[in-house]
Design a protein around this motif. Structure first.
Motif: not given
Length: 327
Positions: A48-49, A51-56
């Motif tokens: 799972g990825f 970026v700055n707290g948001d799932t991408r």
């Protein structure tokens, strides 16, 4: 000028993930994919990825499935560059342009030897404070790319020297268009060699200092032994650059120190992140390269000598297996 529509990124570290996320966000997830070998592809697809707290979500493809793309971004560690060349080979065709965001001053030459110098646009990534652990990436400053053409790269196969220069300028213009559309800040450098050496000077200083003293940007900039080591290492690079005809000065060093002060004090360069994770670092690209070049020019580099020995000792103490891996 034909507009580029397909990009591939080799390397899913902090920079690769940061640029991949920006391209996918601005141009669409179908425009960019991460390319890896079979084992890494399987591993990445199970992760799972964030970026700055948001799932991408990212497109991740095995290299065997790839065809040539317009742009390849090489974003691996220096220790993984040679393996990356094999991974990216199916992505590279006659019209493919390649940029490398690796540290050091040798990746463009290595890539050019494999795929043709005319395909390589020199590139430096600077000013970002991206930190990635596992699939989680955080940054407060995106930074910028510095791009440009080396004269020797404008001499590929076929055509007159003028025609080859025009062809590389067309690649550069297409790259500018792609970066504009992707919302990735950049500056075109008239003298990219000078800029390459400036970034090399910065990396030799701050990356190795943070690694050797197990600290962050704030610790490296604080008055004391770590700061003195960082400045000493950078001054040795200035002397080496001058010996090679590149006019780095103390003013350049001061400007890079000011740039460091704009980064989060709690942030850290990739080399320190490698140390925390007990991964082999890019010490050979930094003090290792400085030592070899200095020897050829009859220069003494005691600070880089010390950093090299210190960092190699730290790596040897990770696990019994690492010294064998370094061969």
């Amino acid at each position: 000028m034909r507009q580029w529509t397909q990009a591939a990124i080799v390397g899913m570290g902090a920079l690769g993930m940061m640029y991949g996320e920006r391209i996918a966000e601005r141009l669409g997830i179908e425009v960019v994919c991460f390319v890896a070998d079979e084992e890494r592809t399987r591993r990445y697809q199970q992760m799972g990825f964030v970026v700055n707290g948001d799932t991408r979500h990212f497109a991740i493809r095995e290299n065997k499935e790839m065809e040539p793309v317009d742009l390849v971004i090489v974003a691996v560690k220096g220790t993984g560059l040679l393996a990356a060349l094999d991974v990216m080979a199916p992505c590279v065709g006659p019209d493919t342009t390649i940029i490398s965001v690796l540290n050091g001053i040798s990746s463009e030459e290595i890539i050019g030897e494999r795929f043709g110098r005319e395909k390589v646009i020199c590139c430096i990534a600077q000013g970002m404070d991206a930190v990635k652990f596992g699939g989680v990436l955080n940054y407060s400053r995106f930074g910028e790319l510095r791009i440009g053409i080396l004269k020797e790269n404008a001499s590929g196969e076929g055509g007159t020297e003028k025609e080859q220069e025009i062809a590389q300028q067309e690649r550069l213009q297409a790259l500018e268009d792609f970066l504009d559309r992707a919302g990735i800040p950049y500056v075109v450098e008239a003298d990219i060699r000078y800029r390459l050496w400036g970034k090399f000077m910065l990396n030799v200083g701050v990356n190795q200092t943070c690694m050797a003293y197990e600290t962050n940007y704030g610790g490296a900039l604080a008055a004391g032994e770590a700061y003195d080591t960082m400045i000493g290492a950078m001054r040795e690079v200035i002397c080496l650059a001058n010996a090679k005809g590149v006019q780095l000065t103390e003013k350049d060093m001061e400007e890079y120190i000011e740039l460091l002060k704009t980064l989060s004090p709690e942030g850290m360069p990739s080399m320190r992140q490698d140390g925390i994770a007990h991964r082999l670092s890019e010490v050979e690209m930094f003090s290792g390269t400085v030592k070899k070049m200095a020897a050829r020019h009859g220069l003494q580099v005691p600070v880089n000598d010390w950093l090299y020995e210190r960092i190699c000792k730290m790596e040897r103490e990770y696990t019994p297996a690492l010294p064998e891996e370094k061969k």
